[in-house]
Enzyme design. Structure first.
Site, PDB file in Angstrom:
ATOM      1  N   TYR A 235      50.782  49.573  41.738  1.00 44.52           N
ATOM      2  CA  TYR A 235      49.994  49.402  42.958  1.00 44.52           C
ATOM      3  C   TYR A 235      50.915  49.215  44.167  1.00 44.52           C
ATOM      4  O   TYR A 235      51.305  48.107  44.531  1.00 44.52           O
ATOM      5  CB  TYR A 235      49.059  48.207  42.826  1.00 44.52           C
ATOM      6  CG  TYR A 235      48.101  48.274  41.657  1.00 44.52           C
ATOM      7  CD1 TYR A 235      47.730  49.489  41.087  1.00 44.52           C
ATOM      8  CD2 TYR A 235      47.567  47.111  41.108  1.00 44.52           C
ATOM      9  CE1 TYR A 235      46.858  49.546  40.010  1.00 44.52           C
ATOM     10  CE2 TYR A 235      46.684  47.157  40.033  1.00 44.52           C
ATOM     11  CZ  TYR A 235      46.346  48.381  39.494  1.00 44.52           C
ATOM     12  OH  TYR A 235      45.480  48.432  38.420  1.00 44.52           O
TER      13      TYR A 235
ATOM     14  N   LYS B 288      50.866  44.887  34.376  1.00 42.34           N
ATOM     15  CA  LYS B 288      50.946  46.048  33.493  1.00 42.34           C
ATOM     16  C   LYS B 288      52.390  46.515  33.310  1.00 42.34           C
ATOM     17  O   LYS B 288      53.258  46.197  34.132  1.00 42.34           O
ATOM     18  CB  LYS B 288      50.071  47.168  34.047  1.00 42.34           C
ATOM     19  CG  LYS B 288      48.613  46.705  34.249  1.00 42.34           C
ATOM     20  CD  LYS B 288      47.752  47.756  34.877  1.00 42.34           C
ATOM     21  CE  LYS B 288      46.343  47.222  35.115  1.00 42.34           C
ATOM     22  NZ  LYS B 288      46.299  46.277  36.266  1.00 42.34           N
TER      23      LYS B 288
ATOM     24  N   ASP C 238      44.315  40.387  38.493  1.00 39.62           N
ATOM     25  CA  ASP C 238      44.938  41.508  37.788  1.00 39.62           C
ATOM     26  C   ASP C 238      45.714  42.368  38.779  1.00 39.62           C
ATOM     27  O   ASP C 238      45.215  42.697  39.856  1.00 39.62           O
ATOM     28  CB  ASP C 238      43.881  42.369  37.096  1.00 39.62           C
ATOM     29  CG  ASP C 238      44.507  43.579  36.430  1.00 39.62           C
ATOM     30  OD1 ASP C 238      45.184  43.402  35.398  1.00 39.62           O
ATOM     31  OD2 ASP C 238      44.352  44.696  36.960  1.00 39.62           O
TER      32      ASP C 238
END
Length: 336
Positions: A51, A77, A46
């Site tokens: 990030y 995401k 994931d």
């Protein structure tokens, strides 16, 4: 609905730390950690553009590009678009998570949850991850911790934009599942009440851990179970404090949390239990939980996570936690 049949096992790898969360991580260390996860048999990864402004996706993609695509499950995401324009990462407004990725890339990040931005975000992620498809896509951080009092307006933009795009992509077979990836229970509770669109699962970080689970047990998890919607538990170590770190809720842990962790550790040691085993097995014990995705930046941590899942935890340990009200009386545990 649900993703348990899609996921290869109960343990995934959360790659937020690979975006230089809290510290600057050498490329070779990041690469070795992803390779260690693969070699330990982990096949669910994931990540997110957030990030490190794409750094985590780039690092993960570099390693996975050499692996057979059909042998692993990949989620990322949407909600933030990474631009070519540069900014000082230390000056970003990240709500309650200020400074979280100040060591990440300097590319500017823009919060965008519209339909067009969602499609752009997916295309950019595919390029950074060096892959031709995504399995699961989470709508990232539509909650109070990043958007404050404006979070409901942001959520509504996502509901009419990102949610509908992802549901269409799932229905067309472009992705296999979608949901929300958040650090708060309220947006998930709101989404569970929607007639349409309907997600397959949620990634909930930090809200179903040894240190924080009461709110989730009240309404969210019973409702998810009733609707056959699975939960992926992110941050099972509560930002690291349950695994020897110093952070809780992505900030320096306060004294009361440190004291609680120390007492849990004392009870764990008295029953011959590792704190990682307690944290992971607690999160997985709820019937709604499909997987846990702890993060790591050192290869040795991966082997510890794998071993923690296999460790035998006596029922007396969970009883001791309940007796001292360190876990909720109605929290499911592996042996009781």
């Amino acid at each position: 609905m649900g993703i348990k049949s899609l996921l290869p096992g109960p343990l995934g790898f959360g790659t937020a730390p690979l975006g230089n969360m809290f510290r600057s991580i050498p490329d070779e260390e990041a690469t070795a950690t992803v390779e260690a996860a693969w070699n330990q048999g982990i096949r669910y990864f994931d990540t997110a553009p957030f990030y490190g402004a794409g750094l985590s996706e780039l690092r993960l993609g570099e390693v996975l590009a050499d692996r057979p695509r059909d042998e692993y499950v990949l989620s990322t995401k949407v909600g933030r678009v990474i631009l070519d324009e540069l900014e000082d990462p230390a000056d970003r407004d990240l709500g309650e998570k200020g400074g979280l990725f100040e060591h990440g890339r300097a590319n500017k990040m823009v919060d965008l949850y519209t339909a067009d931005a969602t499609l752009r975000s997916i295309e950019d992620s595919l390029e950074r991850l060096r892959t031709d498809r995504l399995d699961i896509v989470w709508v990232h951080d539509v909650a109070q911790d990043f958007h404050g009092d404006d979070w409901l307006a942001v959520y509504e933009t996502a509901r009419t934009g990102a949610f509908r795009v992802l549901q269409n992509l799932r229905d067309e077979g472009v992705i296999k599942a979608w949901g929300l990836g958040v650090n708060r229970v309220e947006p998930i509770e709101l989404t569970l009440d929607l007639d349409e669109p309907k997600p397959d699962a949620f990634l909930l970080a930090g809200r179903y851990t040894l240190l924080d689970h009461n709110r989730s047990l009240q309404r969210l998890l019973p409702a998810a179970t009733a609707q056959d919607i699975d939960m992926v538990v992110g941050g099972p170590y509560s930002s690291g404090i349950l695994a020897g770190g110093r952070h809780f809720e992505y900030q320096k842990a306060p004294a009361d949390i440190i004291a609680k962790v120390e007492r849990i550790k004392e009870l764990a040691a008295g029953h011959g239990v590792g704190i990682k085993a307690a944290a992971l097995q607690f999160a997985l014990a709820h019937p709604a939980t499909a997987a846990v995705v702890p993060g790591a930046t050192r290869p040795s941590r991966i082997a510890e996570d794998v071993a923690a899942l296999k460790e035998s935890v006596p029922a007396a340990f969970w009883t001791a936690l309940r007796d001292e009200r360190l876990i909720a009386a109605d929290a499911p545990t592996p042996t009781a």
